[in-house]
Design a protein around this motif. Structure first.
Motif, PDB file in Angstrom:
ATOM      1  N   LYS A 141     -67.649  76.389 -52.149  1.00 17.59           N
ATOM      2  CA  LYS A 141     -66.999  78.000 -51.799  1.00 17.59           C
ATOM      3  C   LYS A 141     -65.680  77.999 -50.945  1.00 17.59           C
ATOM      4  O   LYS A 141     -65.301  77.303 -50.209  1.00 17.59           O
ATOM      5  CB  LYS A 141     -68.189  77.478 -50.862  1.00 17.59           C
ATOM      6  CG  LYS A 141     -69.356  77.940 -51.381  1.00 17.59           C
ATOM      7  CD  LYS A 141     -70.767  77.863 -50.133  1.00 17.59           C
ATOM      8  CE  LYS A 141     -72.087  77.557 -50.594  1.00 17.59           C
ATOM      9  NZ  LYS A 141     -73.075  78.068 -49.076  1.00 17.59           N
ATOM     10  N   LEU A 176     -67.168  82.009 -55.386  1.00 19.23           N
ATOM     11  CA  LEU A 176     -67.251  79.920 -55.887  1.00 19.23           C
ATOM     12  C   LEU A 176     -65.837  80.096 -56.741  1.00 19.23           C
ATOM     13  O   LEU A 176     -65.606  80.562 -57.652  1.00 19.23           O
ATOM     14  CB  LEU A 176     -68.168  80.181 -56.995  1.00 19.23           C
ATOM     15  CG  LEU A 176     -69.596  80.308 -55.532  1.00 19.23           C
ATOM     16  CD1 LEU A 176     -70.879  79.811 -56.837  1.00 19.23           C
ATOM     17  CD2 LEU A 176     -69.608  78.503 -54.810  1.00 19.23           C
ATOM     18  N   ASP A 221     -69.646  86.723 -53.156  1.00 14.80           N
ATOM     19  CA  ASP A 221     -71.391  86.736 -52.672  1.00 14.80           C
ATOM     20  C   ASP A 221     -71.314  85.967 -51.792  1.00 14.80           C
ATOM     21  O   ASP A 221     -71.118  84.713 -51.270  1.00 14.80           O
ATOM     22  CB  ASP A 221     -72.332  86.425 -54.254  1.00 14.80           C
ATOM     23  CG  ASP A 221     -73.439  87.073 -54.059  1.00 14.80           C
ATOM     24  OD1 ASP A 221     -73.943  88.255 -52.887  1.00 14.80           O
ATOM     25  OD2 ASP A 221     -74.003  87.570 -55.275  1.00 14.80           O
ATOM     26  N   TYR A 256     -73.816  83.032 -50.711  1.00 14.21           N
ATOM     27  CA  TYR A 256     -74.451  81.663 -51.599  1.00 14.21           C
ATOM     28  C   TYR A 256     -74.934  81.021 -50.990  1.00 14.21           C
ATOM     29  O   TYR A 256     -74.104  81.141 -49.784  1.00 14.21           O
ATOM     30  CB  TYR A 256     -72.695  80.703 -52.376  1.00 14.21           C
ATOM     31  CG  TYR A 256     -72.549  82.309 -53.442  1.00 14.21           C
ATOM     32  CD1 TYR A 256     -73.466  82.424 -55.013  1.00 14.21           C
ATOM     33  CD2 TYR A 256     -71.213  81.734 -53.167  1.00 14.21           C
ATOM     34  CE1 TYR A 256     -72.579  83.110 -56.002  1.00 14.21           C
ATOM     35  CE2 TYR A 256     -70.391  83.489 -54.538  1.00 14.21           C
ATOM     36  CZ  TYR A 256     -71.782  83.441 -55.112  1.00 14.21           C
ATOM     37  OH  TYR A 256     -70.894  84.604 -57.276  1.00 14.21           O
ATOM     38  N   LYS A 257     -76.080  80.943 -50.739  1.00 11.36           N
ATOM     39  CA  LYS A 257     -76.835  79.876 -49.561  1.00 11.36           C
ATOM     40  C   LYS A 257     -77.052  78.293 -50.313  1.00 11.36           C
ATOM     41  O   LYS A 257     -76.277  77.637 -49.778  1.00 11.36           O
ATOM     42  CB  LYS A 257     -78.014  80.584 -49.669  1.00 11.36           C
ATOM     43  CG  LYS A 257     -78.822  79.753 -48.677  1.00 11.36           C
ATOM     44  CD  LYS A 257     -80.412  80.567 -48.471  1.00 11.36           C
ATOM     45  CE  LYS A 257     -80.626  81.338 -49.823  1.00 11.36           C
ATOM     46  NZ  LYS A 257     -82.842  81.459 -49.295  1.00 11.36           N
ATOM     47  N   ILE A 289     -76.528  75.235 -54.046  1.00  8.16           N
ATOM     48  CA  ILE A 289     -75.427  75.325 -55.399  1.00  8.16           C
ATOM     49  C   ILE A 289     -76.075  73.659 -55.527  1.00  8.16           C
ATOM     50  O   ILE A 289     -76.448  73.124 -54.684  1.00  8.16           O
ATOM     51  CB  ILE A 289     -74.011  75.526 -55.453  1.00  8.16           C
ATOM     52  CG1 ILE A 289     -73.917  76.861 -54.967  1.00  8.16           C
ATOM     53  CG2 ILE A 289     -73.660  75.370 -56.518  1.00  8.16           C
ATOM     54  CD1 ILE A 289     -72.597  76.741 -54.395  1.00  8.16           C
ATOM     55  N   ILE A 311     -77.927  78.928 -58.612  1.00  6.14           N
ATOM     56  CA  ILE A 311     -77.617  77.801 -57.300  1.00  6.14           C
ATOM     57  C   ILE A 311     -78.443  80.103 -56.646  1.00  6.14           C
ATOM     58  O   ILE A 311     -79.065  80.949 -57.443  1.00  6.14           O
ATOM     59  CB  ILE A 311     -76.293  79.568 -57.558  1.00  6.14           C
ATOM     60  CG1 ILE A 311     -75.251  78.489 -58.325  1.00  6.14           C
ATOM     61  CG2 ILE A 311     -75.427  80.742 -56.246  1.00  6.14           C
ATOM     62  CD1 ILE A 311     -73.492  79.103 -59.024  1.00  6.14           C
ATOM     63  N   THR A 320     -78.195  83.341 -54.042  1.00  4.57           N
ATOM     64  CA  THR A 320     -77.367  83.690 -53.209  1.00  4.57           C
ATOM     65  C   THR A 320     -78.873  84.776 -52.230  1.00  4.57           C
ATOM     66  O   THR A 320     -79.669  84.877 -52.168  1.00  4.57           O
ATOM     67  CB  THR A 320     -77.237  85.110 -54.012  1.00  4.57           C
ATOM     68  OG1 THR A 320     -77.978  84.800 -54.924  1.00  4.57           O
ATOM     69  CG2 THR A 320     -75.656  84.466 -54.269  1.00  4.57           C
ATOM     70  N   SER A 326     -84.000  86.759 -51.124  1.00  3.51           N
ATOM     71  CA  SER A 326     -82.883  85.947 -51.856  1.00  3.51           C
ATOM     72  C   SER A 326     -83.523  85.517 -53.148  1.00  3.51           C
ATOM     73  O   SER A 326     -84.532  86.175 -53.581  1.00  3.51           O
ATOM     74  CB  SER A 326     -83.053  84.489 -51.583  1.00  3.51           C
ATOM     75  OG  SER A 326     -84.600  83.591 -51.734  1.00  3.51           O
ATOM     76  N   THR A 349     -82.386  83.175 -56.879  1.00  2.00           N
ATOM     77  CA  THR A 349     -81.991  82.503 -57.305  1.00  2.00           C
ATOM     78  C   THR A 349     -82.084  82.237 -58.906  1.00  2.00           C
ATOM     79  O   THR A 349     -82.419  82.712 -59.981  1.00  2.00           O
ATOM     80  CB  THR A 349     -83.082  81.003 -56.964  1.00  2.00           C
ATOM     81  OG1 THR A 349     -83.364  81.335 -55.914  1.00  2.00           O
ATOM     82  CG2 THR A 349     -82.837  79.839 -57.669  1.00  2.00           C
TER      83      THR A 349
END
Length: 543
Positions: free
Chosen positions: A180, A236, A252, A254-255, A257, A268, A270, A286, A288
């Motif tokens: 990230k 990313l 984005d 991103y939470k 990965i 992934i 988000t 969220s 996925t």
């Protein structure tokens, strides 16, 4: 008159004290020596036990670290200047030791950055390297350590975004990382202490009755929302070990990965809007999605709405798919859980949760593989026909352990049904090892699995190793520590070498690591950490 004169001198005295400019004072040398003593390092080992890493850190944070800025947003505590968790634990030195060479000395890693602040350690798939983050005054960098040569090098600039964790993920080739980064077009943060609001903060209530815990560090207004979005925003990149990088996915929130065990897919998650002022970021909406390793979208497998209201009770959960994870013993199969009680612990049902499996390409029908009586707690995978599952129920402190066949619809066998606060009845944890995908799975030899336990009893603590036959369900004790003046903690068991990794300590003996052969019980010392508090080791208490 006497009272006035006395008051004058008191005021003068206080004034002179208030104007004094004192520096921090140091204690006597003997006390300072104890406070600054170098503690024993944290220890990391590869699966084969060929190499050992020693990670050193300061006992206390210094004034400069404690003075760093911190923002608290959506349940996160972030240093906005460096883009990493503000409460991160840093290591400041690394050494290595070759465990296969008995005469091998501890080697200082070469090439470390000046004033190292290292964290987020991540093994490469073949365990020949470890990637990590280094926090500088400007930001976060990625460094990679070559275990065999004990050398480390930087592969990125200080533009990594470690605010929402899950920073480093290795590609299966072991030659590149998915990282990230802070986007170049990220907007400047709003200074909330001086910003003038251009409207009221509005909260809406739809009339539902709902419980919510009291969470810390929540968003409070639109300025907080803006700052959270900017700090969580990442791009990313695929970064090769020579430092070259290429964009992998556009910016984005991103939470999480995670690569599939075979490295062919990436899952992934988000963060989506709307944000909430009532719950932390992990309960924001969220999505996925599964991608190929080349960043081609495959399937969106989960969309979760904002979770602000749940049924009453500690065991309440949301409805729909949850706990999406890769199955560790298969190349690319997802597992997930769904509540059978609508997520409400007050609803009486025979089974609380059901676990499903979804194979690549993730668009077909899922297969049910297990139902749990309590709330699902996790699975340790073995092979095609063997797995161990756990559940728990906070209200009764009950936990159950299930032996089941994920390839059939046979009834699972409940191995343990106990109070998880009862340490005396704890059967221990199943021993695992790294499989061909680099994932932790059950260590099985024929029908036998193995359990490592803490060994608490009314006579003391005596850690143990049990062999457990999955066919006959019978146990046999292979080893139990019999020390009464020391504590021998069993960290790992190598089923191939029939060897235990143990840690031994006592009130007068500093903790050190040993290999213990199961056959003859002999010890081989592998570390020799010295007591940093030798000056007070003779102290004892008397009544």
């Amino acid at each position: 008159m006497k009272n006035l004169i006395l008051l004058y001198f008191i005021t003068l005295s206080l004034s002179s004290i208030a104007q004094s400019n004192l520096n921090y004072q140091l204690p006597p040398e003997e006390i300072l020596e104890l406070a600054d003593a170098t503690k024993a390092p944290a220890v990391l080992m590869d699966e084969s036990k060929e190499h050992m890493l020693l990670l050193y850190k300061n006992t206390y944070k210094n004034i400069e670290e404690l003075s760093q800025p911190e923002v608290r947003l959506g349940g996160l505590r972030i240093n906005p200047k460096t883009n990493i968790e503000s409460r991160a634990t840093y290591f400041n030195n690394i050494k290595t030791k070759n465990l296969q060479e008995k005469s091998s000395d501890i080697i200082q890693v070469k090439g470390l950055p000046e004033n190292p602040q290292l964290t987020n350690f991540s093994w490469s798939p073949d365990q020949s390297k470890i990637a990590m983050t280094h926090t500088t005054a400007k930001g976060v960098e990625i460094w990679v350590l070559d275990i065999k040569t004990s050398t480390i090098k930087k592969i990125t600039d200080a533009t990594v975004n470690a605010n929402v964790k899950d920073v480093i993920n290795w590609f299966k080739d072991g030659e590149s990382l998915l990282v990230k980064f802070v986007p170049k077009n990220r907007k400047k943060l709003i200074e909330t202490t001086t910003a003038i609001p251009n409207g009221p903060t509005i909260s809406e209530n739809d009339g539902k009755k709902a419980q919510n815990r009291t969470y810390q560090d929540l968003l409070k207004n639109k300025n907080d929302e803006f700052n959270f979005e900017q700090l969580a925003l990442s791009e990313l990149f695929r970064v090769r070990l020579d430092g070259t990088k290429e964009s992998w996915l556009t910016p984005d929130l991103y939470k999480s990965i995670s690569f599939s065990p075979d490295g062919e897919y990436v899952m992934i998650s988000t963060i989506k809007k709307p944000f909430s002022y009532l719950v932390p970021y992990y309960r924001f909406p969220s999505e996925t999605t599964i991608y190929t390793k080349d960043a081609k979208m495959v399937e969106t497998v989960l969309s979760v709405p904002l979770i602000e209201d749940l049924p009453k009770g500690f065991m309440s959960v949301r409805t729909g798919r949850r706990d999406l994870t890769w199955r560790d013993d298969k190349p690319s199969s997802l597992t997930y859980v769904e509540a059978l009680d609508k997520g409400d612990p007050a609803v009486e049902v025979d089974f609380r949760d059901e676990i499903f499996q979804l194979d690549a390409p993730f668009s077909g029908n899922s297969k049910s593989i297990l139902k749990t009586i309590n709330r699902f707690g996790g699975i340790k995978w073995g092979n095609e026909n063997t797995a161990i599952a756990y559940d728990y129920w906070w209200n009764t402190r009950n936990t159950k352990t299930y032996l089941f066949n994920p390839s059939s619809n046979d009834e699972p066998i409940i191995l343990n049904d106990r109070n998880y606060q009862d340490k005396y009845s704890d059967p221990g944890e199943f021993v695992t090892h790294r499989n061909e995908y680099g994932k932790k799975v059950l260590s099985l030899q024929g029908d036998n699995a193995y359990l490592l336990g803490d060994g608490f009893s009314d006579k003391g603590q005596f850690p143990f190793l049990d062999q457990f036959n999955l066919y006959s369900l019978k146990k046999s004790r292979l080893y139990q520590s019999d020390y009464t003046d020391k504590l021998e903690s069993i960290d790992q068991f190598d089923t191939n070498k029939q060897e235990l990794l143990v840690r031994i300590e006592s009130s007068t003996e500093y903790p050190n690591y040993y290999f213990r052969k199961l056959k003859n019980k002999k010890l081989e010392q592998i570390t020799a950490f010295e007591n940093p508090f030798k000056s007070i080791e003779g102290i004892h208490k008397e009544v």
